[in-house]
Design an enzyme around this catalytic site. Structure first.
Site, PDB file in Angstrom:
ATOM      1  N   ARG A 212       0.861  -1.290  -0.036  1.00  0.00           N
ATOM      2  CA  ARG A 212      -0.077  -0.251  -0.008  1.00  0.00           C
ATOM      3  C   ARG A 212       1.037   1.232  -0.109  1.00  0.00           C
ATOM      4  O   ARG A 212       1.760   1.348   0.998  1.00  0.00           O
ATOM      5  CB  ARG A 212      -0.815   0.034   1.125  1.00  0.00           C
ATOM      6  CG  ARG A 212      -1.791   1.098   1.453  1.00  0.00           C
ATOM      7  CD  ARG A 212      -1.123   2.262   2.288  1.00  0.00           C
ATOM      8  NE  ARG A 212      -2.035   3.431   2.480  1.00  0.00           N
ATOM      9  CZ  ARG A 212      -1.778   4.464   3.086  1.00  0.00           C
ATOM     10  NH1 ARG A 212      -0.542   4.414   3.553  1.00  0.00           N
ATOM     11  NH2 ARG A 212      -2.597   5.373   3.228  1.00  0.00           N
ATOM     12  N   ASP A 214       2.124   4.915   0.385  1.00  0.00           N
ATOM     13  CA  ASP A 214       1.517   5.814   1.202  1.00  0.00           C
ATOM     14  C   ASP A 214       1.794   7.350   0.342  1.00  0.00           C
ATOM     15  O   ASP A 214       2.902   7.482  -0.508  1.00  0.00           O
ATOM     16  CB  ASP A 214       2.562   6.067   2.347  1.00  0.00           C
ATOM     17  CG  ASP A 214       1.970   7.121   3.580  1.00  0.00           C
ATOM     18  OD1 ASP A 214       0.825   7.122   3.928  1.00  0.00           O
ATOM     19  OD2 ASP A 214       2.612   8.023   3.824  1.00  0.00           O
ATOM     20  N   GLU A 258      -2.173   5.246  -2.399  1.00  0.00           N
ATOM     21  CA  GLU A 258      -3.168   6.398  -1.653  1.00  0.00           C
ATOM     22  C   GLU A 258      -2.853   7.697  -2.609  1.00  0.00           C
ATOM     23  O   GLU A 258      -1.755   8.386  -2.599  1.00  0.00           O
ATOM     24  CB  GLU A 258      -2.482   6.791  -0.279  1.00  0.00           C
ATOM     25  CG  GLU A 258      -3.335   7.821   0.268  1.00  0.00           C
ATOM     26  CD  GLU A 258      -2.746   8.333   1.618  1.00  0.00           C
ATOM     27  OE1 GLU A 258      -3.615   8.929   2.479  1.00  0.00           O
ATOM     28  OE2 GLU A 258      -1.514   8.410   1.615  1.00  0.00           O
ATOM     29  N   HIS A 325      -7.973   4.364   8.372  1.00  0.00           N
ATOM     30  CA  HIS A 325      -7.220   4.910   9.715  1.00  0.00           C
ATOM     31  C   HIS A 325      -7.002   6.470   9.853  1.00  0.00           C
ATOM     32  O   HIS A 325      -6.577   6.633  10.933  1.00  0.00           O
ATOM     33  CB  HIS A 325      -5.658   3.929   9.641  1.00  0.00           C
ATOM     34  CG  HIS A 325      -4.828   4.562   8.597  1.00  0.00           C
ATOM     35  ND1 HIS A 325      -5.310   4.081   7.350  1.00  0.00           N
ATOM     36  CD2 HIS A 325      -3.849   5.347   8.659  1.00  0.00           C
ATOM     37  CE1 HIS A 325      -3.934   4.768   6.717  1.00  0.00           C
ATOM     38  NE2 HIS A 325      -3.515   5.491   7.549  1.00  0.00           N
TER      39      HIS A 325
HETATM   40  C1  NOJ Z   1      -1.096   9.080   4.979  1.00  0.00           C
HETATM   41  C2  NOJ Z   1      -1.164   8.164   6.126  1.00  0.00           C
HETATM   42  O1  NOJ Z   1      -2.366   7.552   5.670  1.00  0.00           O
HETATM   43  C3  NOJ Z   1      -1.431   8.971   7.307  1.00  0.00           C
HETATM   44  O2  NOJ Z   1      -1.900   8.297   8.437  1.00  0.00           O
HETATM   45  C4  NOJ Z   1       0.082   9.472   7.601  1.00  0.00           C
HETATM   46  O3  NOJ Z   1       0.073  10.314   8.689  1.00  0.00           O
HETATM   47  C5  NOJ Z   1       0.543  10.404   6.269  1.00  0.00           C
HETATM   48  N1  NOJ Z   1       0.475   9.457   5.019  1.00  0.00           N
HETATM   49  C6  NOJ Z   1       2.091  10.461   6.583  1.00  0.00           C
HETATM   50  O4  NOJ Z   1       2.902   9.507   6.237  1.00  0.00           O
END
Ligand code: NOJ
Length: 565
Positions: A212, A214, A258, A325
């Site tokens: 996944r 980020d 994401e 989350h």
């Molecule tokens: C996206 C993540 O989903 C989030 O939880 C995180 O704070 C930020 N990226 C920074 O890594």
């Protein structure tokens, strides 16, 4: 190579197992809050290995592990200080491999969070980078004498004021798209790119089936890099090279990205016709419009969001979710629409965050109404794409608003009604996060009691997982919205070589009868979630009755039908 565009697959059983992610059920969890096996108050890999059978029983096929790497843990592990290890609080690499292996035995692939937009400021690379302007690691991060004229806004308004942080020692600013303790890596530096590939290669070698990824747009963004501090003409080409690398190392690994951007922008991250970028992306826009539809009791915002989804190359896929989350972001809605959702589901200031999101879970947002909650999960599993669950959703866990931020939904998993919800034997004061209290506490919401109750949400989700897995057309088929006069109802079909299914969902508390035109006279449709069947009239129309917040899945029974119902 299964993902190459030249391979045209037909959704046969073998095709669905090659492009496994298109019919997967993804389950996201944080080892830290899942099950504590050694009694120190923090979940661990050993605990997780004892819950793989639970996950198999639920029917999930892909486990997404949130960051478990060594970390100062100031952003729930998204601040990594070593990419090649396991945080000692959670176990060690041996325990990790046991989990991956056990999961694979139970038919579950594991993907892990790849967080390479930034490291922790405690990572040895950053410590070296900030030690001197002459450090060999200086250009691993993004440094400038002055921030650019129009810096990007911070991702965390109210918690950070800028995306550039002045560093006293060497008198320059560094870029941090997220918290100031998360300096951005400089992806224009070839050494950084080599290292990213090495990190991916490492975890693939240990058995994961992908990542996944980020914060992809931030990771690939090179705007802040000053000329002379790296070269990378086209960041999307770099993404493609990561895809190619992944394919060389593993025929079945995926990247689930994401990318919370407009759909047109998302398309380029898929890589275009050749499907040589991200394999999957979360559908943030679909999720936000789902909540707008729920707030208005009107299916049209969601219908429009689904209709406007670009059609993807065969190997790509949308990942559907109703909660993750982070905050439940509403950033892609207009301010007026956002206010409608806030008013309906999070009217109090302490239920909102960053001016754009909600920190509650679904159950409390929907006032615990089981009909409505089930309707939402029925949608999650029947919309075109791959469903992604966040741990605890399957039992309807609530949140801990007292945490006041995204932590509200990151409370420990509730296994039993015992002390600490069976999550840990440690004293409550030692837990990685407090248990939820009140109406959603483990006393009322837990796995053990729902496992023994056929009418529970847990059993309902299991049934949805089962039906979804047996209906490959949901993940693979062509999506059609059906015209019908009731604005509260979403009616759609998914059709592919293996067959056609029809789903209807009622967003209103009022019962409804909808007539849908399917243009197939005298054709039988079997209910997949309850007993019964209906047959179209001579003009190919069906009258379908729905309770308030009702939902139905129906499968067209073809000539010589051999599928089980
Ligand atoms: C996206 C993540 O989903 C989030 O939880 C995180 O704070 C930020 N990226 C920074 O890594």
């Amino acid at each position: 190579m299964v993902q190459s565009a030249s391979t045209v697959l037909r959704m046969r059983i073998t095709d669905t197992s090659d492009l496994w992610w298109k019919t997967a059920v993804v389950y996201c969890l944080d080892v830290e809050t899942y099950l504590d096996w050694n009694g120190d108050g923090t979940g661990d890999f050993e605990g997780l290995s004892h819950r793989i059978d639970y996950l198999a029983e639920l029917g999930i096929t892909c486990l997404w592990l949130m960051p478990f790497y060594p970390t100062p843990n100031r952003d729930d592990g998204y601040d990594i200080s070593d990419y090649y290890g396991v945080d000692p609080r959670l176990g060690h690499l041996g325990d990790f491999v046991e989990v991956v292996r056990t999961a694979r035995d139970r038919g579950i692939r594991v993907i892990v969070d790849l967080v390479v937009n930034h490291t922790s400021d405690q990572h040895p690379w950053f410590k070296a980078s900030r030690s001197s302007r002459d450090s060999a690691y200086r250009d691993w991060y993004v440094w400038r004498d002055e921030p650019p004229e129009h810096p990007e806004a911070t991702a965390f308004p109210g918690e950070e004021t800028s995306t550039w942080q002045f560093d006293e020692k060497t008198g320059q600013y560094y870029l941090h798209n997220f918290y100031h303790f998360q300096p951005d890596l400089n992806v224009t530096n070839p050494l950084v790119r080599d290292e990213v590939a090495k990190v991916m290669g490492f975890w693939l070698q240990l058995g994961v089936t992908g990542f996944r990824v980020d914060a992809v747009p931030f990771f690939l963004d090179t705007e802040g890099v000053e000329p002379g501090h790296g070269q990378l003409k086209n960041p999307l080409e770099y993404l493609k090279s990561l895809h190619a690398f992944l394919e060389r190392r593993s025929g079945e690994a995926i990247m689930l990205g994401e990318v919370n951007l407009a759909r047109s922008k998302q398309l380029s991250y898929f890589g275009g016709e050749d499907a040589d970028g991200l394999t999957m992306q979360f559908d943030f826009i679909g999720m936000q419009n789902l909540f707008l539809s729920l707030a208005r009791q009107d299916a049209r915002p969601l219908a429009a969001a689904l209709a406007k989804r670009p059609v993807l190359p065969q190997a790509n896929q949308w990942a559907n979710f109703v909660r993750n989350h982070d905050e439940l972001t509403l950033d892609k809605l207009t301010p007026k629409q956002r206010d409608e959702v806030f008013a309906a589901f999070a009217p109090d200031a302490d239920e909102q965050i960053y001016g754009r999101g909600i920190i509650r879970r679904l159950g409390p947002m929907l006032l615990g109404d089981p009909r409505r909650i089930r309707m939402v999960y029925s949608l999650l599993f029947s919309m075109p794409g791959t469903p992604v669950l966040f741990y605890g959703q399957e039992i309807g866990m609530g949140e801990d608003l007292a945490r006041g931020d995204r932590e509200a939904v990151r409370t420990p998993m509730q296994w039993t009604h015992d002390a600490n919800g069976g999550f840990s034997d440690a004293p409550a004061s030692k837990l990685a996060a407090p248990m939820v209290s009140g109406g959603y506490s483990p006393e009322h919401v837990n796995v053990a009691s729902q496992r023994h109750d056929q009418d529970s949400l847990l059993h309902f989700i299991r049934r949805l997982v089962e039906r979804y897995r047996a209906s490959a057309e949901i993940g693979w088929g062509d999506f059609t919205l059906l015209d019908q006069p009731n604005n509260s109802v979403l009616a759609h079909t998914m059709s592919g070589d293996e067959g056609r299914m029809l789903a209807v969902h009622n967003f209103s508390a009022e019962p409804a009868v909808v007539t849908v035109a399917l243009y197939a006279p005298d054709t039988r449709f079997v209910d997949l979630l309850r007993d019964g069947s209906v047959t179209t009239d001579t003009r190919g129309r069906l009258d379908l009755s729905l309770e308030g917040y009702g939902y139905r899945w129906l499968r067209q029974v073809g000539p010589n039908e051999k599928r089980l119902f």
